[in-house]
Design an enzyme around this catalytic site. Structure first.
Site, PDB file in Angstrom:
ATOM      1  CD  GLU A 448      -2.809  -1.253   0.007  1.00  0.00           C
ATOM      2  OE1 GLU A 448      -3.060  -0.223  -0.651  1.00  0.00           O
ATOM      3  OE2 GLU A 448      -3.232  -2.382  -0.333  1.00  0.00           O
ATOM      4  CG  ASP A 522      -3.325  -3.519  -7.367  1.00  0.00           C
ATOM      5  OD1 ASP A 522      -4.417  -3.011  -7.104  1.00  0.00           O
ATOM      6  OD2 ASP A 522      -2.411  -3.678  -6.536  1.00  0.00           O
TER       7      ASP A 522
HETATM    8 ZN    ZN Z   1      -2.675  -2.982  -4.705  1.00  0.00          ZN
END
Ligand code: ZN
Ligand code: ADP
Ligand code: MG
Length: 628
Positions: A448, A522
């Site tokens: 993150e 992602d």
């Molecule tokens: Zn991610």
């Protein structure tokens, strides 16, 4: 106010017929079979004991059957005779199985003065077989009737007698003052202005007809889900003070060909009796899909086409200026049959789009009227943050915030409630029960932080980082909000977005030298974006501005997916281009993270300790991000 479910007095329920028959049959069964099985109690005894009893002179009567013997004892018979008046004690029957060829039995019985005879074989069996002949078809019909009844009560219209009735709901409001008005609709002012005219048609038809003008029959509201199309249609009825007949497009189409068409006729009959009024057809696309498109089942197509034809006929058939205006809503205008959009039908099309920032503020104001807000709340900040939210999302946000405040026994709804509600809506519920082990938490913290550092440099401001699991699959998340409503995306913005998406994976590589499964979402998003850039937006230098994808829906998210027929060479080229775009972004993300290796370390450690990073602390960290 709502009158009747179908706009008709509901027919008397025939719901109990099946039930009654069933009870009768059950009773019949009980009466018929009880004596056969339970007339008197039977006791089985060994054959030797039976012979002993005979010899002892205790047996009074014997019935010899094919493979069993029934007998009665003298004592029991006497007792039964005594208490006959009360009928309380049935005579006791004893049963025994004889030896196969006991030729001595008749003699033994005769010697002991026992009355004996042969038992009629299988007494009563004829009743049984007769009953079974009778019962099978009877049961069949009972079950059939019962099923039909259930279906009818369930309202699926399986009863053929009722199938052709429209299932429209009729609302009569306006005059009673309880209905929706334009004041309840906010943030979509252009659409409102268009429909203001429709209200005027309904209120003062003479002004138009005296000039010889024809009042339009149909208005089509087009827009994404939750933007207030249904609300707007209701508001028109409320403003004009006319009845509102509402039905969904999917309610016309049934399994049986012709049913939908009958429902359309019925709907228009109903409307003529109530005119002036508004017919509202929600999800028109369910009914008005363009004809000739190949469907899975020919039958269902046939039904839909007949229904659509009937719809067109009815729309053409009723005279203009009868005071009936049809408002329909759809979020898939591109699949509608062109015939529906011709003049004289749904010739007015009103786009109801997602609200902009000012629109969102107006909607928030409408929906917070009855909510007790604390003084620190600035609705314009919420409006600025909720980019992309439709009216329904905003209403939901306010409700979530109010629920949170109530759960925490607060007097008023605070900004913190709104922030938490907002995160819930976009990232899902916090899942503190999903406990990660230390290795996993560490990976998530670096992942993150990677998103945040790269995101700050290449795209926009980061609002919050958290490693508290949320929603369906998120182990952590980084909240990055666009600063304003955007209608276009530049090529480098798409590249920047892909770079930010791949930064999580890149951080794992830079720090640990190996990767985890945590980046799958992602990667999906990055690949989708890259493919769209090349096949949909023509952003590839090599392939040029050629569309290789057919856009499916302009209003439903992610609605692109049909590749145009392309040659294998072009398909290969697309794959190469997508890969190159992603590899470039990946490389850049790694470069940025290597440059900011120390900062990455500090932020990840902070996250591991505090779980959340936001506000001034986050800003002070991110102000140190260096470009490579
Ligand atoms: Zn991610
Ligand atoms: P649609 O029919 O476009 O899918 P709805 O009209 O059913 O959306 O909207 C659902 C709910 O969202 C409404 O009942 C209302 O509470 C809220 N809402 C949506 N758009 C608006 C708006 N423009 N103004 C006020 N409330 C709205
Ligand atoms: Mg709707």
């Amino acid at each position: 106010m709502k009158i009747g479910k179908d706009g008709y007095p509901s027919p008397p329920k025939q719901g109990n017929v099946g039930g009654c028959l069933l009870t009768i049959v059950l009773l019949f069964l009980l009466i018929g079979f009880f004596p056969l099985f339970n007339g008197s109690s039977q006791i089985e005894v060994p054959y030797s004991q039976f012979r002993d009893r005979v010899r002892e002179g205790k047996v009074s009567k014997v019935k010899i059957g094919e493979n069993k013997i029934e007998y009665f004892l003298k004592n029991d018979l006497e007792q039964a005779q005594k208490s006959k008046s009360s009928k309380s004690s049935p005579e006791q029957t004893y049963i025994t199985v004889p030896l196969a060829q006991d030729q001595s039995l008749p003699k033994l019985l005769e010697d002991n003065n026992v009355e004996f005879g042969v038992k009629p074989s299988n007494e009563g069996n004829w009743i049984f077989s007769a009953l079974s002949w009778l019962l099978t078809p009877l049961l069949f019909f009972v079950i059939l009737a019962w099923l039909a009844n259930r279906a009818q009560i369930g309202g699926s219209g399986a009863n053929p007698l009722n199938a052709g009735k429209s299932k429209a709901r009729v609302y009569i409001g306006g005059a009673s003052g309880s209905d929706v008005t334009f004041a309840d609709v906010a943030g979509i002012d252009e659409a409102k202005a268009e429909l203001q005219e429709v209200v005027d048609f309904l209120k003062n038809p003479d002004r138009y007809t005296s000039l010889g003008a024809k009042i339009p029959k149909g208005v089509l509201l087009i827009g994404p889900p939750g933007t207030g199309k249904t609300l707007l249609a209701k508001a028109v009825a409320g403003e004009a003070g006319v009845p509102f007949i509402s039905i969904s497009g999917s309610e016309f189409v049934e399994m049986f060909v012709g049913v939908g068409a009958a429902r359309v006729r019925d709907l228009f009959e109903q409307a003529k009796q109530l005119s002036p009024c508004i017919i509202f057809i929600d999800e028109l696309d369910a009914l008005g899909k363009s004809r000739g498109g190949s469907g899975m089942f020919a039958g269902s197509n046939e039904e839909r086409e007949q229904t659509l034809d009937q719809m067109l006929t009815q729309m053409d058939g009723f005279e203009p200026n009868t005071g009936i205006i049809i408002i329909a809503a759809t979020n898939r205008p591109e699949i509608l049959d062109q015939a529906l959009l011709r003049p004289g039908r749904f010739d007015r099309q009103v786009v109801v789009d997602r609200p902009d920032k000012l629109g969102r503020l107006a909607i928030l104001q409408v929906h917070t009227q009855k909510v007790r807000l604390s003084n620190n709340i600035d609705l314009s900040i919420i409006a600025a943050r909720t980019i992309g939210f439709a009216g329904a999302d905003l209403a939901n946000l306010i409700n979530e915030a109010a629920l949170l405040a109530a759960r925490n026994y607060r007097e008023t709804v605070t900004m913190a409630d709104f922030n938490e509600a907002f995160e819930r809506l976009i990232a899902g519920l916090e899942k503190r029960t999903r406990v990660l082990n230390e290795t996993e938490r560490t990976i998530v913290a670096y992942h993150e932080s990677g998103h945040a550092i790269v995101g700050t440099l290449v795209s926009g401001q980061i609002e919050k980082i958290s490693i508290v699991p949320r929603g369906i699959g998120a182990l952590g998340y980084t909240l990055q909000l666009p600063e304003e409503d955007r209608f276009l995306m530049l090529e480098d913005e798409i590249r920047a977005r892909i770079t930010t998406l791949l930064a999580g994976r890149s951080a794992e590589e830079v720090v640990f030298g190996r990767v985890s499964t945590g980046a799958s979402d992602d990667i999906q998003k990055a690949t989708d974006l890259a493919e769209q850039a090349i096949t949909l937006y023509g952003m590839s230098q090599n392939l040029g501005p050629i569309a290789m994808e057919k856009p499916q829906s302009s209003f439903l998210d992610g609605g692109y997916n049909s590749r145009r027929p392309v040659s294998p060479i072009v398909a290969g080229a697309i794959d190469r281009e997508v890969r190159e775009m992603i590899e470039n972004a990946h490389h850049q993300a790694q470069l940025i993270l290597k440059t900011n290796r120390d900062l990455l370390e500090e932020m990840a450690q902070h996250l591991l300790e505090h779980e959340v990073l936001e506000g001034d602390i986050l800003r002070s960290y991110l102000s140190r991000v260096k470009a490579p």
